[in-house]
Design an enzyme around this catalytic site. Structure first.
Site, PDB file in Angstrom:
ATOM      1  N   LYS A 146       0.857  -1.184   0.000  1.00 24.50           N
ATOM      2  CA  LYS A 146       0.000   0.000   0.000  1.00 24.50           C
ATOM      3  C   LYS A 146       0.895   1.237   0.000  1.00 24.50           C
ATOM      4  O   LYS A 146       1.520   1.575   1.003  1.00 24.50           O
ATOM      5  CB  LYS A 146      -0.904   0.067   1.230  1.00 24.50           C
ATOM      6  CG  LYS A 146      -1.911   1.214   1.077  1.00 24.50           C
ATOM      7  CD  LYS A 146      -2.416   1.769   2.372  1.00 24.50           C
ATOM      8  CE  LYS A 146      -1.633   2.925   2.902  1.00 24.50           C
ATOM      9  NZ  LYS A 146      -1.644   4.134   2.087  1.00 24.50           N
ATOM     10  N   VAL A 165      -6.981   0.805   4.069  1.00 19.70           N
ATOM     11  CA  VAL A 165      -6.122  -0.254   3.496  1.00 19.70           C
ATOM     12  C   VAL A 165      -4.928  -0.546   4.417  1.00 19.70           C
ATOM     13  O   VAL A 165      -4.608  -1.713   4.677  1.00 19.70           O
ATOM     14  CB  VAL A 165      -5.648   0.143   2.074  1.00 19.70           C
ATOM     15  CG1 VAL A 165      -4.685  -0.897   1.518  1.00 19.70           C
ATOM     16  CG2 VAL A 165      -6.851   0.289   1.155  1.00 19.70           C
ATOM     17  N   GLY A 191      -4.785   3.119  -1.420  1.00 17.50           N
ATOM     18  CA  GLY A 191      -5.894   3.523  -0.552  1.00 17.50           C
ATOM     19  C   GLY A 191      -5.379   4.292   0.642  1.00 17.50           C
ATOM     20  O   GLY A 191      -4.198   4.617   0.728  1.00 17.50           O
ATOM     21  N   CYS A 210      13.580  11.885   6.183  1.00 19.25           N
ATOM     22  CA  CYS A 210      13.598  11.391   7.565  1.00 19.25           C
ATOM     23  C   CYS A 210      14.969  11.548   8.196  1.00 19.25           C
ATOM     24  O   CYS A 210      15.088  11.740   9.397  1.00 19.25           O
ATOM     25  CB  CYS A 210      13.144   9.948   7.609  1.00 19.25           C
ATOM     26  SG  CYS A 210      14.025   8.921   6.446  1.00 19.25           S
ATOM     27  N   GLU A 242       9.988  16.517  14.952  1.00 21.41           N
ATOM     28  CA  GLU A 242      10.297  16.402  13.528  1.00 21.41           C
ATOM     29  C   GLU A 242       9.356  17.339  12.763  1.00 21.41           C
ATOM     30  O   GLU A 242       8.141  17.170  12.800  1.00 21.41           O
ATOM     31  CB  GLU A 242      10.073  14.963  13.060  1.00 21.41           C
ATOM     32  CG  GLU A 242      10.438  14.780  11.610  1.00 21.41           C
ATOM     33  CD  GLU A 242      10.266  13.349  11.146  1.00 21.41           C
ATOM     34  OE1 GLU A 242       9.173  12.795  11.305  1.00 21.41           O
ATOM     35  OE2 GLU A 242      11.232  12.794  10.599  1.00 21.41           O
ATOM     36  N   GLY A 244      -4.564   5.122   4.703  1.00 15.82           N
ATOM     37  CA  GLY A 244      -3.965   4.393   5.822  1.00 15.82           C
ATOM     38  C   GLY A 244      -5.035   3.816   6.725  1.00 15.82           C
ATOM     39  O   GLY A 244      -4.935   2.668   7.183  1.00 15.82           O
TER      40      GLY A 244
HETATM   41  P1  NAD Z   1       2.302   8.483   7.819  1.00 19.24           P
HETATM   42  O1  NAD Z   1       2.654   7.673   9.010  1.00 19.24           O
HETATM   43  O2  NAD Z   1       1.181   9.426   7.922  1.00 19.24           O
HETATM   44  O3  NAD Z   1       1.942   7.536   6.587  1.00 19.24           O
HETATM   45  C1  NAD Z   1       2.797   6.526   6.116  1.00 19.24           C
HETATM   46  C2  NAD Z   1       1.956   5.427   5.513  1.00 19.24           C
HETATM   47  O4  NAD Z   1       1.167   4.821   6.531  1.00 19.24           O
HETATM   48  C3  NAD Z   1       0.993   5.909   4.443  1.00 19.24           C
HETATM   49  O5  NAD Z   1       0.910   4.934   3.417  1.00 19.24           O
HETATM   50  C4  NAD Z   1      -0.329   5.982   5.201  1.00 19.24           C
HETATM   51  O6  NAD Z   1      -1.458   5.838   4.375  1.00 19.24           O
HETATM   52  C5  NAD Z   1      -0.196   4.803   6.134  1.00 19.24           C
HETATM   53  N1  NAD Z   1      -1.038   4.867   7.337  1.00 19.24           N
HETATM   54  C6  NAD Z   1      -1.522   5.978   7.959  1.00 19.24           C
HETATM   55  N2  NAD Z   1      -2.267   5.615   9.037  1.00 19.24           N
HETATM   56  C7  NAD Z   1      -2.247   4.272   9.089  1.00 19.24           C
HETATM   57  C8  NAD Z   1      -2.805   3.314   9.988  1.00 19.24           C
HETATM   58  N3  NAD Z   1      -3.540   3.660  11.035  1.00 19.24           N
HETATM   59  N4  NAD Z   1      -2.565   2.004   9.757  1.00 19.24           N
HETATM   60  C9  NAD Z   1      -1.803   1.621   8.724  1.00 19.24           C
HETATM   61  N5  NAD Z   1      -1.253   2.482   7.830  1.00 19.24           N
HETATM   62  C10 NAD Z   1      -1.461   3.784   8.021  1.00 19.24           C
HETATM   63  O7  NAD Z   1       3.643   9.173   7.392  1.00 19.24           O
HETATM   64  P2  NAD Z   1       3.859  10.146   6.160  1.00 19.24           P
HETATM   65  O8  NAD Z   1       3.300  11.464   6.560  1.00 19.24           O
HETATM   66  O9  NAD Z   1       3.383   9.529   4.907  1.00 19.24           O
HETATM   67  O10 NAD Z   1       5.438  10.192   6.067  1.00 19.24           O
HETATM   68  C11 NAD Z   1       6.211  11.064   6.789  1.00 19.24           C
HETATM   69  C12 NAD Z   1       6.875  10.363   7.944  1.00 19.24           C
HETATM   70  O11 NAD Z   1       7.641   9.258   7.493  1.00 19.24           O
HETATM   71  C13 NAD Z   1       7.861  11.235   8.669  1.00 19.24           C
HETATM   72  O12 NAD Z   1       7.665  11.126  10.044  1.00 19.24           O
HETATM   73  C14 NAD Z   1       9.215  10.661   8.284  1.00 19.24           C
HETATM   74  O13 NAD Z   1      10.246  10.870   9.164  1.00 19.24           O
HETATM   75  C15 NAD Z   1       8.904   9.236   8.131  1.00 19.24           C
HETATM   76  N6  NAD Z   1       9.891   8.584   7.287  1.00 19.24           N
HETATM   77  C16 NAD Z   1      10.768   7.717   7.848  1.00 19.24           C
HETATM   78  C17 NAD Z   1      11.739   7.112   7.084  1.00 19.24           C
HETATM   79  C18 NAD Z   1      12.718   6.145   7.655  1.00 19.24           C
HETATM   80  O14 NAD Z   1      13.254   5.370   6.919  1.00 19.24           O
HETATM   81  N7  NAD Z   1      12.983   6.137   8.935  1.00 19.24           N
HETATM   82  C19 NAD Z   1      11.810   7.387   5.731  1.00 19.24           C
HETATM   83  C20 NAD Z   1      10.913   8.293   5.186  1.00 19.24           C
HETATM   84  C21 NAD Z   1       9.942   8.871   5.990  1.00 19.24           C
END
Ligand code: NAD
Length: 464
Positions: free
Chosen positions: A169, A205, A200, A278, A372, A202
């Site tokens: 996803k 899906v 979809g 990140c 962050e 978070g």
């Molecule tokens: P996010 O956590 O909002 O979303 C990431 C993914 O999780 C998306 O596909 C989203 O649809 C899904 N998601 C959201 N809620 C969910 C739930 N309840 N259950 C399952 N899936 C769910 O993060 P974002 O805003 O897309 O990305 C930014 C964040 O990612 C930042 O905090 C960044 O630091 C982190 N990040 C970390 C790394 C790393 O390797 N450590 C790399 C890139 C980004």
């Protein structure tokens, strides 16, 4: 740029609902196209396909899987220009950076796994035990928007090389890039069910994947808050999780550092991808003897970043990914209790732009230094000696990355004391074969290279 199918069991299939998700261009605020909003039922179908494909795929040799990954690499490499353009459109990464990082890096990672899989399998003997490695099973991969293809490939290539099957996803903000991988997968002839796509939200899906009884492992990259929710969901069935989460990395500029270079590279690192990285070095820690000079250098470096259209060659800073992200970043800037030394550069009116911003005299315990931000915002903090620098650097609930500048031995000693999964000494280059991941609330597990492969394997001891 509309896509109206899911990829399940080696075929493009209709989703179970008519609902769609609009994909926006953050530089123009125009809608680029729509993708299906997958449902829990779609996840069931995809997981069933991955489960059915697992035994056959797991039974192939690593070398055979490497050959399939090699074909996937070829098909994806043919789409490199399209990948860079699509990421430029749906995320806003400036084109040159998109070509190098958003397209080039995942291609290198995929090639790396194809090569790794072609090497002889390492088996271990411990006394009378033969220790073998086997795939974990069906993997649910959930990825974010900031490096949309890299984060997918880091999971998918390692999982497939290990012999796992995958349901992906991608982020709902950048799903179009993910579709290009599946176009390539179809062309490369990946066996049916080995790799499946359900786009979809978070909440629908992602949550269905995290809680699915037939998903053996959830590999997630995203925010720490979502990582926590996924861990809870997976804990009920003791499913394995790998989490790549947030960061608040320190760039430590020691007394004997090349300050000009350290600040220039440090500012570039902090603002890469509009700060939506990140590993971004968002805290610049500077020895007090260089502090005033560093603040001045950082402010002028930041002001020189040209903000604007990602497809203009002169642009170094694109927009943030969404209106919500821009508002979040603006909130941090407005609440900041520190000396602002850059942040007034002009930005386009349309699009979700934020001017490159630098704060000096930042309190290491303040929101600015602890949270962050995920935008082009750099905080500068002074320190008195190496011990003090290490204390400030480690005073974070995150532990993903960092930098140290100074004479080699001294910088290396500081790097060893930093509680983070990676540290670059004097600008050491990113290594896509080295383990990548976080200490503390930056995550669990490692991606990339042989360590990333191990994440998707079980070990079995056979006594004889
Ligand atoms: P996010 O956590 O909002 O979303 C990431 C993914 O999780 C998306 O596909 C989203 O649809 C899904 N998601 C959201 N809620 C969910 C739930 N309840 N259950 C399952 N899936 C769910 O993060 P974002 O805003 O897309 O990305 C930014 C964040 O990612 C930042 O905090 C960044 O630091 C982190 N990040 C970390 C790394 C790393 O390797 N450590 C790399 C890139 C980004």
């Amino acid at each position: 740029m509309n896509r109206d199918r899911l990829y399940i069991n080696g075929r493009w299939v209709a989703p179970s609902s008519d609902e769609t998700i609009a994909v926006e261009n953050p530089a123009t605020e125009e809608i680029l196209g729509h993708v299906p909003a997958g449902t829990a039922g779609d996840v069931d179908r995809a997981v069933a396909a991955a489960r059915a494909a697992f035994d056959g795929w797991a039974a192939t040799s690593m070398a055979e899987r490497g050959a399939v990954l090699g074909k996937l690499h070829e098909a994806l490499a043919a789409r490199a220009a399209d990948i860079a353009r699509t990421v430029g459109l749906e995320l806003g990464t400036p084109l040159k950076i998109a070509q190098a990082v958003q397209a080039g890096l995942p291609l290198a990672v995929l090639r790396g796994y194809a090569d790794l899989a072609a090497q002889p399998v390492r088996e271990e003997t411990i006394g009378n035990s033969l220790v073998v490695r086997e795939p974990v099973g069906v993997v649910g991969a959930i990825t974010p928007w900031n490096y949309p293809l890299h984060q997918i490939v880091a999971k998918v290539a390692a999982a497939l090389a290990a012999g796992c099957t995958v349901v992906l996803k991608p982020s709902e903000l950048t799903p179009l890039t993910a579709y290009l991988l599946f176009d390539a997968a179809e062309e490369a002839g990946l066996p049916a069910g080995v790799l499946n796509l359900v786009p979809g939200t978070g909440a629908v899906v992602g949550a269905a994947i995290a809680g699915h009884p037939d998903v053996d492992m959830v590999s997630f990259t995203g925010s720490t808050a979502t990582g926590r929710a996924i861990s809870h969901a997976a804990a009920d069935r003791i499913a394995r999780v790998a989490l790549e989460l947030g960061g608040k990395s320190a760039n430590v500029i020691l007394e004997d550092a090349d300050v000009t270079k350290a600040v220039r590279v440090g500012v570039g690192n902090a603002f890469l991808n509009s700060g939506q990285t990140c590993t971004a070095w968002t805290r610049m820690l500077v020895h007090r003897s260089h502090y005033d000079a560093a603040v001045e250098l950082a402010a002028s470096a930041a002001e020189s970043f040209r903000t604007g259209d990602p497809f203009d060659e002169a642009t170094r800073l694109g927009p943030l990914v969404s209106a919500a992200q821009r508002e979040r970043v603006r909130g941090f800037i407005e609440r900041a209790d520190a000396r602002i030394v850059a942040g007034a550069a002009p930005v386009p009116e349309k699009g979700y732009f934020v001017a490159p911003t630098v704060f000096a005299d930042v309190d290491p315990h303040s929101e600015l230094a602890q949270e962050e931000i995920f935008g082009p915002v750099l905080s500068i903090i002074a320190f008195d000696d190496d011990d003090h620098a290490v204390r400030i650097a480690n005073d974070s609930r995150y532990g993903l990355a960092g930098g140290v500048w100074g004479s080699q031995e001294r910088a290396l000693a500081v790097a060893r004391r930093m509680r983070t999964g990676a540290v670059d000494v004097n600008g050491g280059a990113f290594n896509p074969l080295a383990p990548f991941g976080g200490y503390k609330q930056s995550g669990i597990g490692r991606e990339l290279g042989v360590h990333g492969l191990g994440e998707f394997q079980q070990t079995k001891a056979i006594q004889q």
